[in-house]
Design an enzyme around this catalytic site. Structure first.
Site, mmCIF file in Angstrom:
data_model
loop_
_atom_site.group_PDB
_atom_site.id
_atom_site.type_symbol
_atom_site.label_atom_id
_atom_site.label_comp_id
_atom_site.label_asym_id
_atom_site.label_seq_id
_atom_site.Cartn_x
_atom_site.Cartn_y
_atom_site.Cartn_z
ATOM 1 N N GLU A 91 -3.999 -0.336 -8.265
ATOM 2 C CA GLU A 91 -2.935 0.549 -8.722
ATOM 3 C C GLU A 91 -1.749 -0.296 -9.191
ATOM 4 O O GLU A 91 -1.384 -1.275 -8.537
ATOM 5 C CB GLU A 91 -2.489 1.471 -7.580
ATOM 6 C CG GLU A 91 -3.560 2.474 -7.169
ATOM 7 C CD GLU A 91 -3.174 3.298 -5.957
ATOM 8 O OE1 GLU A 91 -3.319 4.524 -6.016
ATOM 9 O OE2 GLU A 91 -2.720 2.707 -4.951
ATOM 10 N N SER A 114 0.807 -1.215 0.000
ATOM 11 C CA SER A 114 0.000 0.000 0.000
ATOM 12 C C SER A 114 0.838 1.262 0.000
ATOM 13 O O SER A 114 0.292 2.355 -0.035
ATOM 14 C CB SER A 114 -0.927 0.018 1.226
ATOM 15 O OG SER A 114 -0.162 -0.008 2.418
ATOM 16 N N ASN A 133 -4.340 6.219 -1.687
ATOM 17 C CA ASN A 133 -4.099 6.381 -0.255
ATOM 18 C C ASN A 133 -3.409 7.709 0.057
ATOM 19 O O ASN A 133 -3.627 8.289 1.129
ATOM 20 C CB ASN A 133 -3.270 5.220 0.294
ATOM 21 C CG ASN A 133 -4.137 4.030 0.665
ATOM 22 O OD1 ASN A 133 -5.348 4.156 0.811
ATOM 23 N ND2 ASN A 133 -3.516 2.875 0.821
ATOM 24 N N HIS A 176 -1.306 -2.810 -6.226
ATOM 25 C CA HIS A 176 -1.969 -2.471 -4.966
ATOM 26 C C HIS A 176 -3.465 -2.735 -5.092
ATOM 27 O O HIS A 176 -4.197 -1.942 -5.691
ATOM 28 C CB HIS A 176 -1.718 -1.004 -4.600
ATOM 29 C CG HIS A 176 -2.375 -0.596 -3.311
ATOM 30 N ND1 HIS A 176 -2.755 0.697 -3.041
ATOM 31 C CD2 HIS A 176 -2.736 -1.329 -2.221
ATOM 32 C CE1 HIS A 176 -3.330 0.747 -1.850
ATOM 33 N NE2 HIS A 176 -3.324 -0.471 -1.337
#
Length: 793
Positions: free
Chosen positions: A158, A123, A197, A146
């Site tokens: 991702e 992440s 994120n 991800h």
């Protein structure tokens, strides 16, 4: 580009993410070797087998069909590394520890197949740093991947290249993840926490800080930052509880450790409430307490000042609620100028998001498109921050943000980049989305896989043609539009609310079949949004019922039955392209078609019992017919044994919670097509219609159906009596189930009697209308229309 054929995948790490990634791979029929450390006691694969067993207990379920867990092979690093040689893709998903990951790469490197792609699911760790542990031969085939949690349901994935990742490798992986796994891919730069994120967690921290500044409680903030703001219904603090405060803290620490030069660095401080909850091991939903805690039926919220939980339930003020319903430009102006703290709070968090993405765009993403898609797909927002900014008036909003920065109201003193004020009206245009790094507009990806997405999810400003007005229109009425994209296949799109089936849908389908037979290779029933259809429009039936009773409804039910028989026996292939819910009459349309192409996350079932009715559009006739067909294939005349599962599904209103489960229930057949990516549904359905016609397809011949008869009815009713007397079902459900048994068994005839579909539909119609006159059914129908929820009586 050469084809990347994924025949088997290795997943390294059987923790929460690794096991669920493995589950989603077998959902799409890709076998997996799932690795973990050898167990210290008992069988060495014990860690993995425990993780596989645990998948059966998770809610929402990561597996569409529990039987498919058999396609996950358990393995450990001590005994089975040689299995890697047969894997085309290796996904590493162990804990977020750089040293552990690097050590594992050293172990696996000698065993990875020379053609395999290796990807680390992380992440936020540096993908380039991870690549340093790999031999030169693997570096060109290594990248970051991800998945968002839970992997089955979250659309965003991702992909993060390193400087040594071959572009072709990333293209191949993007193609597989998009079409094979059904995901929306965003390519991110190798910066801390990547795109979603980075922006999403910064936004959550901003929200927590501004909530404290304006003295707002968590429940009020969640009401303000949920659906009212065009975001996920869980808002901010409930989302944090679902994600896990430990997970959130880990992502925050990545920002703290790696972005000390970031102009927003002070805003990355761990909020006091989060620190307090972490110390108390209150990590959110998984520990039963976080920002919220459920005690009995009561929901409590954490109060930092008191250090304890207090009753929740606070809501947004009505005046702020009204502001949020205004058009974007007016909405932001009113929020900014209002004196109410809730409105000021909302302007503050929106201003902070605009400021943040503008300052960081060049660093984190190739273009504004990746930012907005990441926030849509990863955090459930209706619009990305750039889209909202553009819709509200780019230059005006930019001026407001600059004024707040200059006045010291923003999170950072960093000025907006010069490109913001170059006279533009936004960042998304028909020619592409703005790249701050390259200082130009970049078009969408031209990878061949995206040619399968005839109407990909569009961003505001791209000027994409809306599917509801696309193509060449043949005709439309108030509830259905018939049109074509290629002049070869006719498309029927239901346009009524929730795609409910009313007279316009019935008339439109009849006309569409006739037109397709005259001019086209096939007919595809597809709508650009969900659901496929939530069933019959009960509300539209009320005036007729109030005026003429059930006798007035009977002709309308017959029209639906006749229309679906027309679909079934059409002279061209009819394809139901199912996405979302296909319930009640929607299910009956689907099963009437020659073939179904269904998105993986489709919910199919006959649910009429919930409103005190039984399926009246041929659903029970379908169960009887399919039972007879299966009995014939098995050379067996025990017809009851082949209809009992279908009877049970209809009597219990069982809904398949995935296309895979719907296939087990019999609403999808083995030769129906399940599509992983929702945006490929129409492409595949059109291709199926053409292929069937080009292969010489002909409509089925009408034939008689052998039924279980009165003896089958008696057997089912004996079981129903036991269920009623045991308190498992109520008297009215017992009554409805008995009528369903009457239809699927063919009525009061001898076992093995041959009947027609029309005969079975007459039984359906008779019982449907009789139930409409029943007071208990009327209570259920009225209750459902008033509340949208089934009434138990």
């Amino acid at each position: 580009m050469s084809k990347f054929n994924v025949r088997k995948v290795a997943v390294l790490g059987a923790g929460v993410m690794g096991a669920q990634i493995a589950a989603h791979l077998v959902n799409v029929k890709v076998p997996v070797v799932l690795f973990d450390l050898p167990a210290k006691e008992g069988p060495k694969n014990g860690i993995v087998t425990k993780a596989i067993d645990g998948l059966k207990k998770l809610k929402p379920s990561p597996i569409g069909n529990a039987d498919d867990l058999g396609f996950i092979q358990a393995a450990n690093y001590e005994e089975h590394l040689d299995l890697l040689k047969d894997c085309d893709l290796v996904i590493e998903a162990i804990a977020e520890r750089m040293d552990w990951k690097l050590d594992l790469y050293t172990k696996i490197a000698p065993h990875v197949a020379p053609h395999a792609i290796v990807a680390s699911n992380t992440s936020g760790l540096s993908i380039t740093k991870l690549a340093e542990a790999l031999p030169e031969s693997i570096k060109p085939r290594f990248c970051g991947i991800h998945f968002f949690n839970p992997p089955r349901y979250m659309y965003l994935v991702e992909l993060i290249p390193t400087p040594t990742t071959q572009p072709q490798v990333l293209d191949q992986l993007e193609t597989f993840v998009t079409s094979g796994l059904g995901k929306g891919v965003v390519r991110a730069k190798d910066t801390p926490n990547f795109v979603a994120n980075r922006v999403g967690i910064a936004g959550m921290l901003s929200t927590i800080q501004e909530a404290q500044n304006f003295g707002l409680s968590y429940d009020i903030v969640d009401d303000l930052t949920g659906k009212k703001l065009g975001r996920a219904s869980s808002g901010t603090f409930r989302t944090a509880d679902v994600v896990g405060l430990d997970t959130m803290a880990h992502v925050v620490k990545t920002l703290q450790d790696n972005l000390k030069d970031d102009p927003f660095y002070p805003s990355y401080a761990t909020p006091p409430a989060v620190a307090k909850l972490l110390d108390a091991k209150a990590l959110g939903q998984k520990t039963g307490a976080g920002f919220y805690k459920k005690v009995g039926k009561d929901i409590l919220r954490f109060d930092l000042a008191k250090g304890d939980y207090v009753p929740a339930g606070g809501k947004a003020e009505a005046i702020v609620d009204r502001i949020l319903k205004k058009p974007a430009a007016e909405r932001l102006k009113l929020l900014r100028e209002a004196s109410h703290p809730q409105a000021q709070f909302l302007w503050a968090i929106l201003r902070n998001s605009f400021h943040y993405v503008a300052v960081h765009l060049a660093e984190i993403a190739d273009s504004a498109r990746e930012v907005d898609q990441a926030m849509r797909w990863g955090f459930g927002t209706k619009q990305g921050p750039f889209e909202l900014w553009q819709e509200a008036g780019w230059q005006q909003v930019a001026t407001w943000v600059k004024e707040d920065i200059d006045a010291g109201k923003a999170l950072s003193k960093a000025p907006l980049p010069d490109w913001v004020f170059d006279g533009r009206t936004g960042v998304h245009t028909p020619e592409g989305s703005w790249s701050a790094a390259q200082k130009k507009y970049i078009p969408r990806s031209s990878l061949p896989v995206y040619q399968r997405q005839l109407f990909p999810e569009a961003l505001l400003g791209e000027g994409a043609k809306a599917p509801i007005t696309a193509g060449t229109e043949e005709f439309k009425n108030d509830e259905l539009r018939a049109w074509t994209l290629d002049g070869e296949v006719l498309i029927a799109s239901i346009t009524s609310k929730m795609h409910l089936i009313g007279p316009g849908v019935i008339d439109g389908l009849l006309k569409a079949v006739e037109l397709a037979e005259a001019k086209y290779k096939g007919l595809v029933i597809w709508s650009p949004d969900e659901p496929f259809s939530a069933g019959a429009n009960l509300e539209a039936m009320l005036p007729t019922f109030m005026k003429s009773g059930a006798k007035g409804i009977a002709p309308e039910i017959k029209k639906l039955q006749d229309a679906l028989l027309r679909v079934r026996y059409a002279g061209v292939p009819t394809i139901a392209a199912v996405r979302g819910m296909a319930l009640g009459g929607g299910c009956e349309i689907a099963v009437a078609c020659a073939k179904r192409v269904a998105h993986m996350e489709s919910y199919v079932g006959l649910v009429e019992v919930g409103v005190g009715l039984l399926p009246g559009g041929g659903g029970l006739t379908y169960i009887a017919r399919r039972g007879a067909e299966k009995a014939k294939a098995a050379n067996n005349t025990d017809y009851l044994s082949f209809v009992k599962d279908g009877f049970q599904a209809a009597a219990m209103a069982t809904v398949g919670t995935s296309a895979l489960e719907s296939r087990k229930l019999g609403y999808l057949l083995d030769d129906d097509v399940i599509v992983a990516n929702k945006d490929e549904l129409l492409y595949v359905a059109i291709a199926q219609a053409k292929a069937m016609t080009d292969s010489g397809w002909r409509a089925p011949l009408k034939s008689l159906i052998p039924v279980a008869g009165r003896s089958g009815i008696a057997t089912i009713k004996a079981q129903l009596v036991a269920m009623r007397d045991g308190g498992f079902i109520g008297p009215h459900d017992y009554h409805i189930a008995g009528l369903i048994a009457d239809v699927v068994c063919g009525g009061e005839v001898d076992a093995g009697s041959l009947v027609t579909e029309e005969y079975l539909m007459t039984l359906e119609r008779k019982h449907f209308c009789a139930l409409l006159e029943h007071p208990k059914t009327q209570e259920r129908v009225m209750g459902f229309l008033q509340t949208g929820k089934p009434v138990r009586n």
